[in-house]
Each structure stands twice: as structure tokens, then as C-alpha cells.
Design a protein around this motif. Sequence first.
Motif, PDB file in Angstrom:
ATOM      1  N   ALA A 220       4.692  45.199   8.851  1.00 23.51           N
ATOM      2  CA  ALA A 220       5.180  44.853   9.724  1.00 23.51           C
ATOM      3  C   ALA A 220       4.763  45.611  11.112  1.00 23.51           C
ATOM      4  N   ILE A 221       4.706  44.773  12.271  1.00 20.36           N
ATOM      5  CA  ILE A 221       3.912  45.194  13.357  1.00 20.36           C
ATOM      6  C   ILE A 221       5.133  45.907  14.307  1.00 20.36           C
ATOM      7  N   LEU A 222       4.805  47.099  14.748  1.00 17.41           N
ATOM      8  CA  LEU A 222       5.892  47.776  15.679  1.00 17.41           C
ATOM      9  C   LEU A 222       5.347  47.719  16.985  1.00 17.41           C
ATOM     10  N   SER A 223       6.453  47.533  17.988  1.00 13.72           N
ATOM     11  CA  SER A 223       6.373  47.744  19.395  1.00 13.72           C
ATOM     12  C   SER A 223       5.619  48.931  19.734  1.00 13.72           C
ATOM     13  N   ASN A 224       4.652  48.864  20.795  1.00 12.62           N
ATOM     14  CA  ASN A 224       4.249  50.370  20.772  1.00 12.62           C
ATOM     15  C   ASN A 224       5.083  51.315  21.620  1.00 12.62           C
ATOM     16  N   GLU A 225       6.139  50.966  21.965  1.00 11.09           N
ATOM     17  CA  GLU A 225       7.323  52.135  22.177  1.00 11.09           C
ATOM     18  C   GLU A 225       7.509  53.116  21.274  1.00 11.09           C
ATOM     19  N   ILE A 226       7.294  52.897  20.177  1.00 17.57           N
ATOM     20  CA  ILE A 226       7.482  53.873  19.093  1.00 17.57           C
ATOM     21  C   ILE A 226       6.626  54.954  19.055  1.00 17.57           C
ATOM     22  N   GLU A 227       5.336  54.880  19.940  1.00 15.34           N
ATOM     23  CA  GLU A 227       4.628  56.052  20.270  1.00 15.34           C
ATOM     24  C   GLU A 227       5.346  57.139  20.609  1.00 15.34           C
ATOM     25  N   THR A 228       6.340  56.960  21.609  1.00 15.63           N
ATOM     26  CA  THR A 228       7.331  57.836  22.150  1.00 15.63           C
ATOM     27  C   THR A 228       7.783  58.934  21.277  1.00 15.63           C
ATOM     28  N   TYR A 229       8.064  58.355  19.949  1.00 12.02           N
ATOM     29  CA  TYR A 229       8.846  59.186  18.861  1.00 12.02           C
ATOM     30  C   TYR A 229       7.781  59.755  18.109  1.00 12.02           C
ATOM     31  N   LEU A 230       6.474  59.672  18.050  1.00 15.69           N
ATOM     32  CA  LEU A 230       5.689  60.079  17.182  1.00 15.69           C
ATOM     33  C   LEU A 230       4.945  61.402  17.709  1.00 15.69           C
ATOM     34  N   LYS A 231       5.404  62.115  18.676  1.00 13.45           N
ATOM     35  CA  LYS A 231       4.654  63.063  19.332  1.00 13.45           C
ATOM     36  C   LYS A 231       5.400  64.572  18.805  1.00 13.45           C
ATOM     37  N   LYS A 232       4.632  65.565  18.811  1.00 11.67           N
ATOM     38  CA  LYS A 232       5.284  66.831  18.516  1.00 11.67           C
ATOM     39  C   LYS A 232       6.257  66.985  19.491  1.00 11.67           C
ATOM     40  N   LYS A 233       7.356  67.519  19.134  1.00  9.92           N
ATOM     41  CA  LYS A 233       8.335  68.144  20.175  1.00  9.92           C
ATOM     42  C   LYS A 233       8.386  69.617  20.516  1.00  9.92           C
TER      43      LYS A 233
END
Length: 233
Positions: A220-233
Motif C-alpha cells: 500500500a502506498i503512503l502519503s509523503n507526510e509519513i516522512e515527518t515521523y521517520l526521523k530520529k527524535k
Amino acid sequence: MKKSSLFILLLIVLTGCRTTPFGGHAVIDWVDFIKWEDIEYNGIYSGVLADEKFIGEKLGTVKYKVADNVTNPNYKIRNGDAAFHEKGTEIFTIHGHSNLIAVKDASQINGYSVYYSRDATEQQWHFKNVPLDKVNKIEIYQPYTSEGNLLLSTYTNLEELKHILELLKNSEESPNFSPNTEKGDPDYFHIVLYTGQPIAYKFDLQFDGATYYWYPWDPAILSNEIETYLKKK
């Protein structure tokens, strides 16, 4: 196709192994399993132990690892056999769930591999089974690093949880999707959804340089908005 060739093909499919028509050892593609007290448990690929506090009593230990040791497709699985765990690996109950067991596994998130009795229940750790209203924590991991599963970020804020779950829920099914690998392998992530139950839901998420996608079942294809949550905090 000649009858003899067809027979060989059928034999390979039915035995779940690969061999040659001229003899030699079979290479068996084992399903991840543990057999204990006459019950066969299968690995939960889309789930991880949520917390070590859910581990119960020790049942015993693995007696025999069949992978790399068994080449006879007619081998009868015995109590204490495991597909991939070494002899001596400890086996535990999971509190309140007689159909589940766990074994220590440093390669897994939270340190255990989890298994379910296929006689007692069906595999129920798919995204369609997630009680979305009970998700109280989401973790993002980067697997296959020198440190193993590297925790990138943890989310417990209700608004962030809601947004992430909406992105997952609104992803577009694309059964025929094929990632672009011209520039190499995609980036891999694990997303883990916690609901207060012993088994948290774990899903693979990938990025091929242009498209974010995951596997709730089919790709399934995800919105590019998911990128925000895939970064190290």
C-alpha cells in the motif's frame, strides 16, 4: 511438460523443500515453529512482545534445531523441536494467554520472538485486526543496523498518534506495486503499534527514494507526510 518433470515439480511443492531428481539432500524451507507438549506454535511475524512484564513461567528449553540439521522431508516434528532456535533456548508462557509462547531472541524488538498455537487461534495480528482506538504508543525503528533494531522515535501524544494512524489507514492499496531499486535497496523501517496487550503489532515500512509504502497485507502506498515521523527524535 513431460510426466516425469511434472511429478518432480509436484513433489517439491508438496514437501516444501528443494531437491534434485538425482538424489542428494533436500533443502527444506522451514516455517518458523516450535513444538511443545504436542502443540505446534507458529511465529508471529507481524507482532512483537510489548513488554517483558508479560513473560510468565519458564516451560522448558528447545531440544533440537531442525534448520540446517534435518534434510529428510519425511521427518516427523517432535516435542521440543524448533525451526530456527538453538538447543537450550528457553521457552516461556505469556501471562493470561495460554495459546501464546515466547523465546528470548536478541534480534527482535523488546528481546523476544512470539508464537501462537495455530490449533487454538488464527493469525490475527494484521492491520485490519488492530483496535485503533486502543493504540497508546507508536515506535519507529530502523532495522538491519550495526546496533540491530535502532529506535528512532516514540510517539504517545494523542494528536500525533491519531495522525500516524490516519496516514496508515488512508494508504492506497497497490497489489502490483514494484519499488524502484535502480539506486539500490530501499530504506527499511519497522512501525510498532502498542495497545496495552502482550503482543504489539509490527509492520514493515519502506522508502525507495520516491515512494513510501508498507504491507498491511498487500503493498500500500503512503502519503509523503509519513516522512515527518521517520526521523530520529
